[in-house]
Scaffold this motif. Sequence first.
Motif, PDB file in Angstrom:
ATOM      1  N   GLU A 132       0.819  -1.210   0.000  1.00 37.24           N
ATOM      2  CA  GLU A 132       0.000   0.000   0.000  1.00 37.24           C
ATOM      3  C   GLU A 132       0.855   1.262   0.000  1.00 37.24           C
ATOM      4  OE1 GLU A 132      -2.484  -0.446   3.367  1.00 37.24           O
ATOM      5  OE2 GLU A 132      -3.765  -2.013   2.472  1.00 37.24           O
ATOM      6  N   GLY A 133       2.026   1.217   0.618  1.00 36.70           N
ATOM      7  CA  GLY A 133       2.906   2.374   0.604  1.00 36.70           C
ATOM      8  C   GLY A 133       3.478   2.687  -0.763  1.00 36.70           C
ATOM      9  N   SER A 134       3.579   1.675  -1.625  1.00 35.73           N
ATOM     10  CA  SER A 134       4.096   1.890  -2.973  1.00 35.73           C
ATOM     11  C   SER A 134       3.013   2.292  -3.966  1.00 35.73           C
ATOM     12  CB  SER A 134       4.787   0.616  -3.475  1.00 35.73           C
ATOM     13  OG  SER A 134       3.842  -0.443  -3.599  1.00 35.73           O
ATOM     14  N   GLY A 135       1.769   2.414  -3.486  1.00 35.07           N
ATOM     15  CA  GLY A 135       0.674   2.747  -4.385  1.00 35.07           C
ATOM     16  C   GLY A 135      -0.076   1.546  -4.903  1.00 35.07           C
ATOM     17  N   GLY A 136       0.210   0.357  -4.359  1.00 31.63           N
ATOM     18  CA  GLY A 136      -0.476  -0.860  -4.797  1.00 31.63           C
ATOM     19  C   GLY A 136      -1.581  -1.256  -3.841  1.00 31.63           C
ATOM     20  N   LEU A 137      -1.868  -2.547  -3.826  1.00 32.51           N
ATOM     21  CA  LEU A 137      -2.947  -3.044  -2.987  1.00 32.51           C
ATOM     22  C   LEU A 137      -2.711  -4.513  -2.664  1.00 32.51           C
ATOM     23  CD1 LEU A 137      -5.061  -4.841  -5.029  1.00 32.51           C
ATOM     24  CD2 LEU A 137      -5.309  -2.566  -5.962  1.00 32.51           C
ATOM     25  N   VAL A 138      -3.454  -5.001  -1.660  1.00 38.67           N
ATOM     26  CA  VAL A 138      -3.446  -6.422  -1.299  1.00 38.67           C
ATOM     27  C   VAL A 138      -4.680  -7.050  -1.939  1.00 38.67           C
ATOM     28  CG1 VAL A 138      -3.454  -8.097   0.577  1.00 38.67           C
ATOM     29  CG2 VAL A 138      -2.251  -5.924   0.864  1.00 38.67           C
ATOM     30  N   GLU A 139      -4.457  -7.863  -2.963  1.00 38.11           N
ATOM     31  CA  GLU A 139      -5.581  -8.444  -3.698  1.00 38.11           C
ATOM     32  C   GLU A 139      -6.286  -9.531  -2.904  1.00 38.11           C
ATOM     33  OE1 GLU A 139      -5.140 -10.955  -7.430  1.00 38.11           O
ATOM     34  OE2 GLU A 139      -5.807  -9.039  -8.269  1.00 38.11           O
ATOM     35  N   SER A 140      -5.530 -10.359  -2.186  1.00 38.86           N
ATOM     36  CA  SER A 140      -6.121 -11.413  -1.366  1.00 38.86           C
ATOM     37  C   SER A 140      -5.162 -11.747  -0.230  1.00 38.86           C
ATOM     38  CB  SER A 140      -6.433 -12.669  -2.191  1.00 38.86           C
ATOM     39  OG  SER A 140      -5.244 -13.249  -2.699  1.00 38.86           O
ATOM     40  N   GLU A 141      -5.744 -12.265   0.861  1.00 37.98           N
ATOM     41  CA  GLU A 141      -4.945 -12.622   2.040  1.00 37.98           C
ATOM     42  C   GLU A 141      -5.661 -13.728   2.799  1.00 37.98           C
ATOM     43  OE1 GLU A 141      -3.746 -10.693   6.382  1.00 37.98           O
ATOM     44  OE2 GLU A 141      -4.269  -9.372   4.685  1.00 37.98           O
ATOM     45  N   SER A 142      -4.913 -14.740   3.227  1.00 37.70           N
ATOM     46  CA  SER A 142      -5.464 -15.833   4.019  1.00 37.70           C
ATOM     47  C   SER A 142      -4.395 -16.309   5.004  1.00 37.70           C
ATOM     48  CB  SER A 142      -5.926 -16.994   3.134  1.00 37.70           C
ATOM     49  OG  SER A 142      -4.833 -17.546   2.414  1.00 37.70           O
ATOM     50  N   THR A 143      -4.790 -16.426   6.281  1.00 41.96           N
ATOM     51  CA  THR A 143      -3.888 -16.869   7.348  1.00 41.96           C
ATOM     52  C   THR A 143      -4.536 -18.034   8.074  1.00 41.96           C
ATOM     53  OG1 THR A 143      -3.038 -14.620   7.617  1.00 41.96           O
ATOM     54  CG2 THR A 143      -2.633 -16.176   9.412  1.00 41.96           C
ATOM     55  N   GLU A 144      -3.747 -19.072   8.359  1.00 44.72           N
ATOM     56  CA  GLU A 144      -4.265 -20.247   9.046  1.00 44.72           C
ATOM     57  C   GLU A 144      -3.280 -20.706  10.115  1.00 44.72           C
ATOM     58  OE1 GLU A 144      -2.690 -23.483   5.705  1.00 44.72           O
ATOM     59  OE2 GLU A 144      -4.805 -23.386   6.261  1.00 44.72           O
ATOM     60  N   ARG A 145      -3.816 -21.403  11.115  1.00 44.61           N
ATOM     61  CA  ARG A 145      -3.005 -21.910  12.219  1.00 44.61           C
ATOM     62  C   ARG A 145      -2.551 -23.334  11.884  1.00 44.61           C
ATOM     63  NH1 ARG A 145      -2.355 -20.678  17.645  1.00 44.61           N
ATOM     64  NH2 ARG A 145      -2.503 -18.552  16.836  1.00 44.61           N
ATOM     65  N   VAL A 146      -1.235 -23.521  11.767  1.00 43.71           N
ATOM     66  CA  VAL A 146      -0.683 -24.832  11.437  1.00 43.71           C
ATOM     67  C   VAL A 146      -0.813 -25.768  12.629  1.00 43.71           C
ATOM     68  CG1 VAL A 146       1.384 -26.062  10.702  1.00 43.71           C
ATOM     69  CG2 VAL A 146       0.888 -23.799   9.768  1.00 43.71           C
ATOM     70  N   ASP A 147      -0.395 -25.300  13.815  1.00 47.37           N
ATOM     71  CA  ASP A 147      -0.548 -26.065  15.044  1.00 47.37           C
ATOM     72  C   ASP A 147      -0.847 -25.082  16.171  1.00 47.37           C
ATOM     73  OD1 ASP A 147       1.910 -24.887  15.501  1.00 47.37           O
ATOM     74  OD2 ASP A 147       3.043 -26.684  14.981  1.00 47.37           O
ATOM     75  N   ASP A 148      -0.618 -25.523  17.393  1.00 45.49           N
ATOM     76  CA  ASP A 148      -0.932 -24.656  18.527  1.00 45.49           C
ATOM     77  C   ASP A 148      -0.008 -23.446  18.624  1.00 45.49           C
ATOM     78  OD1 ASP A 148      -2.913 -26.425  19.165  1.00 45.49           O
ATOM     79  OD2 ASP A 148      -1.702 -27.545  20.620  1.00 45.49           O
ATOM     80  N   VAL A 149       1.107 -23.475  17.925  1.00 41.82           N
ATOM     81  CA  VAL A 149       2.108 -22.416  18.080  1.00 41.82           C
ATOM     82  C   VAL A 149       2.350 -21.653  16.776  1.00 41.82           C
ATOM     83  CG1 VAL A 149       4.487 -21.915  18.758  1.00 41.82           C
ATOM     84  CG2 VAL A 149       3.208 -23.723  19.938  1.00 41.82           C
ATOM     85  N   HIS A 150       2.398 -22.358  15.633  1.00 40.92           N
ATOM     86  CA  HIS A 150       2.856 -21.779  14.381  1.00 40.92           C
ATOM     87  C   HIS A 150       1.684 -21.384  13.485  1.00 40.92           C
ATOM     88  CE1 HIS A 150       6.096 -24.474  15.846  1.00 40.92           C
ATOM     89  NE2 HIS A 150       6.875 -23.468  15.481  1.00 40.92           N
ATOM     90  N   ASP A 151       1.915 -20.294  12.694  1.00 41.52           N
ATOM     91  CA  ASP A 151       0.946 -19.793  11.717  1.00 41.52           C
ATOM     92  C   ASP A 151       1.586 -19.778  10.335  1.00 41.52           C
ATOM     93  OD1 ASP A 151      -0.824 -19.387  13.775  1.00 41.52           O
ATOM     94  OD2 ASP A 151      -0.258 -17.270  14.055  1.00 41.52           O
ATOM     95  N   SER A 152       0.743 -19.700   9.316  1.00 42.79           N
ATOM     96  CA  SER A 152       1.192 -19.511   7.936  1.00 42.79           C
ATOM     97  C   SER A 152       0.203 -18.584   7.240  1.00 42.79           C
ATOM     98  CB  SER A 152       1.295 -20.844   7.186  1.00 42.79           C
ATOM     99  OG  SER A 152       0.014 -21.417   7.012  1.00 42.79           O
TER     100      SER A 152
END
Length: 332
Positions: free
Chosen positions: A116-136
Amino acid sequence: MKSTQRTQRHRATTLAAGALVALLAVAGCGASDTGGMDKSASDDKAAVAQEEGGGAEAASGPARSDGDGSAASGKGDGTAVDKSTPAATHVIRTTVMSIEVKDVPKAVAGARSAAEGSGGLVESESTERVDDVHDSSHLVLRVPEDRYAAVLKRLTGAGKLLSRTSEAKDVTDQVVDVESRIATQRASVERVRALMAKAEKIGDVVTLEGQLSSRQANLESLLAQRATLADRTSLATITLDLYEPDASVADEDDDPGFWDAVTGGWDAFVTTLRWIAMAIGATAPFLAAVALLLVAGRLVVRRRRVPAAGTAAPVPPAGPAEREDASTTPAP
């Protein structure tokens, strides 16, 4: 008298010649006007035939490209292509990269800020929990082409780069071809509209309306293609995957030491006790049932043996010989 007759004959001949010349001149003018009218009608018919037969081919067929990349569209509106000015380069840039970061939410915020700072945009985003500690997280970023390299450098510095694939596709010829076809199609639409304004028969009007609708649909399709190409060439696409490091994998990379051996032995001992406890817990109901059966069996056997031991067997009476032996036997 003879001279008078000659004079009259000469005058008559002159008048006849003048009349013939005048008649020929009038006939020539009439033929010229008729020929012009016939030529105008034939031009209209030829225009209609050209619109019906060759209009679609001009709209859908690819434009010819010359050596410097400019398109020779062959437009019917007499517009000449300026070959002295080189065509701009249109490139579609895409990158797919995977980065290992310490904190995925923080890295996602940084990637969003960079786009967004460069004048662009985030077209899509998805975050999920791999286990009790780690995310992706998986993101698709669209950034301007002139800030593409700077955004890539910033994203790469956010963590450990695992993989990266970049592609640049030159679509300059395709852009020039679409622009040429749009110009040709617009000229075709204008010619059909001009013919509709001159048409007098209902059948001709209906035919021209069908041709106009078809050409307008083709023109809208070409405009949509141009908009898509403009979007893909003006904004580069970056597909970003963010992962957190696995602690067990990081420990496996280090060389084991004495303390690692002690902790490993303790873990093995605790694991063994855990499995033994699980085995005992799993077999406890069956062992309890077997123990109850054994106790009940022993009680039944004891109850049967006690009455048999308390009642003594009757002694039979002694005979004469036995009494004599008993009387002669000296007392101790």
